[in-house]
Design a protein around this motif. Structure first.
Motif, PDB file in Angstrom:
ATOM      1  N   UNK A 131       0.835  -1.213   0.000  1.00 33.41           N
ATOM      2  CA  UNK A 131       0.000   0.000   0.000  1.00 33.41           C
ATOM      3  C   UNK A 131       0.864   1.255   0.000  1.00 33.41           C
ATOM      4  N   UNK A 132       1.981   1.222   0.741  1.00 26.26           N
ATOM      5  CA  UNK A 132       2.897   2.363   0.754  1.00 26.26           C
ATOM      6  C   UNK A 132       3.498   2.579  -0.638  1.00 26.26           C
ATOM      7  N   UNK A 133       3.892   1.484  -1.269  1.00 28.56           N
ATOM      8  CA  UNK A 133       4.474   1.563  -2.610  1.00 28.56           C
ATOM      9  C   UNK A 133       3.468   2.181  -3.582  1.00 28.56           C
ATOM     10  N   UNK A 134       2.225   1.742  -3.500  1.00 32.30           N
ATOM     11  CA  UNK A 134       1.197   2.257  -4.406  1.00 32.30           C
ATOM     12  C   UNK A 134       0.915   3.729  -4.128  1.00 32.30           C
ATOM     13  N   UNK A 135       0.870   4.090  -2.842  1.00 34.72           N
ATOM     14  CA  UNK A 135       0.608   5.486  -2.477  1.00 34.72           C
ATOM     15  C   UNK A 135       1.708   6.394  -3.005  1.00 34.72           C
ATOM     16  N   UNK A 136       2.965   5.947  -2.897  1.00 34.23           N
ATOM     17  CA  UNK A 136       4.071   6.753  -3.408  1.00 34.23           C
ATOM     18  C   UNK A 136       3.990   6.905  -4.918  1.00 34.23           C
ATOM     19  N   UNK A 137       3.762   5.793  -5.623  1.00 34.54           N
ATOM     20  CA  UNK A 137       3.701   5.844  -7.083  1.00 34.54           C
ATOM     21  C   UNK A 137       2.590   6.789  -7.546  1.00 34.54           C
ATOM     22  N   UNK A 138       1.440   6.732  -6.878  1.00 35.58           N
ATOM     23  CA  UNK A 138       0.313   7.594  -7.261  1.00 35.58           C
ATOM     24  C   UNK A 138       0.626   9.062  -7.004  1.00 35.58           C
ATOM     25  N   UNK A 139       1.206   9.359  -5.838  1.00 33.27           N
ATOM     26  CA  UNK A 139       1.512  10.747  -5.501  1.00 33.27           C
ATOM     27  C   UNK A 139       2.589  11.306  -6.420  1.00 33.27           C
ATOM     28  N   UNK A 140       3.601  10.495  -6.715  1.00 33.79           N
ATOM     29  CA  UNK A 140       4.661  10.936  -7.628  1.00 33.79           C
ATOM     30  C   UNK A 140       4.086  11.225  -9.010  1.00 33.79           C
ATOM     31  N   UNK A 141       3.251  10.331  -9.506  1.00 28.54           N
ATOM     32  CA  UNK A 141       2.662  10.532 -10.819  1.00 28.54           C
ATOM     33  C   UNK A 141       1.792  11.781 -10.848  1.00 28.54           C
ATOM     34  N   UNK A 142       1.066  12.018  -9.762  1.00 27.36           N
ATOM     35  CA  UNK A 142       0.223  13.216  -9.683  1.00 27.36           C
ATOM     36  C   UNK A 142       1.061  14.490  -9.737  1.00 27.36           C
ATOM     37  N   UNK A 143       2.160  14.522  -8.969  1.00 22.30           N
ATOM     38  CA  UNK A 143       3.018  15.706  -8.940  1.00 22.30           C
ATOM     39  C   UNK A 143       3.645  15.982 -10.301  1.00 22.30           C
ATOM     40  N   UNK A 144       4.178  14.939 -10.930  1.00 20.37           N
ATOM     41  CA  UNK A 144       4.861  15.135 -12.200  1.00 20.37           C
ATOM     42  C   UNK A 144       3.872  15.444 -13.319  1.00 20.37           C
ATOM     43  N   UNK A 145       2.709  14.788 -13.300  1.00 17.27           N
ATOM     44  CA  UNK A 145       1.703  15.059 -14.330  1.00 17.27           C
ATOM     45  C   UNK A 145       1.166  16.479 -14.213  1.00 17.27           C
ATOM     46  N   UNK A 146       0.986  16.936 -12.981  1.00 15.39           N
ATOM     47  CA  UNK A 146       0.490  18.302 -12.768  1.00 15.39           C
ATOM     48  C   UNK A 146       1.496  19.323 -13.298  1.00 15.39           C
TER      49      UNK A 146
END
Length: 214
Positions: A131-146
């Motif tokens: 769950x931590x791995x998934x949360x990090x991947x999602x947050x990173x993708x959100x930051x970079x996509x934004x």
């Protein structure tokens, strides 16, 4: 944007996610640790080994990170320092540190250290999970996509580079102009006027941006 990683305590799966993100978004990625690290063969990715010592890796990152960079760290004091410079800070478990939340996190950290120093067993962090791995991947993708959303198609890498360059420009000339204005007019208000000028210029540039319709 430059991605900096406080790599000594960063889980391997998080490093793998960052390696792929650096290639996908064409962003420079630097891992800083007091031990030798292996990285994929890429001109975008490098590892820096610093001497062993208390907060040596943290100091290396703090000195080099500029506004607009992204720092990956679980170290709350390091996160606070880079936030003061205008960088972004993200925990390997996917928690984003912000100027609004970092004071509370610092206070909680200090309280826990005082409890441990007095002999109280406060336990340790939970084991790193999927769950931590998934949360990090999602947050990173959100930051970079934004950050890349307003970039022209196929030019995300160039826009990230321009963003990093402007961050370094402001990081150098901002304090210089502040000091010169303060000295010339013998007034800190005059120095603060240069800060407001940078904000006004940035606001004017943002008004000229037209976000594509969704």
């Amino acid at each position: 944007m430059h991605i900096w990683v406080d790599a000594d305590a960063c889980p391997g799966v998080i490093k793998d996610i960052l390696f792929r993100a650096a290639q996908r978004w064409q962003l420079p990625l630097t891992l800083v640790a007091n031990q030798a690290l292996r990285t994929p063969p890429s001109p975008l990715i490098r590892a820096v080994q610093v001497p062993r010592g208390f907060d040596v890796a943290d100091a290396h990152i703090t000195e080099r990170a500029v506004a607009g960079d992204l720092v990956i760290t679980g170290d709350i004091p390091l996160a606070a320092q880079v936030l003061e410079k205008g960088a972004l800070a993200l925990n390997p478990r996917g928690e984003r540190y912000t100027p609004e939340t970092i004071r509370e996190r610092l206070a909680l950290r200090d309280m826990m250290e005082e409890l441990r120093a007095s002999g109280v067993d406060t336990g340790g962090p939970s084991s790193f999970s999927q769950a931590d791995r998934k949360a990090f991947a999602n947050q990173l993708d959100t930051l970079l996509a934004r950050a890349a959303r307003l970039a022209p198609p196929g030019m995300a890498g160039e826009m990230f580079g321009l963003y990093g360059l402007t961050g370094r420009f402001v990081g150098f000339f901002g304090p210089l102009l502040f000091g010169l204005a303060t000295q010339a007019f013998d007034s800190q208000r005059a120095g603060m006027a240069t800060v407001l000028a940078f904000f006004a210029i940035g606001f004017g540039l943002m008004l000229a941006v037209r976000e594509p319709a969704r």
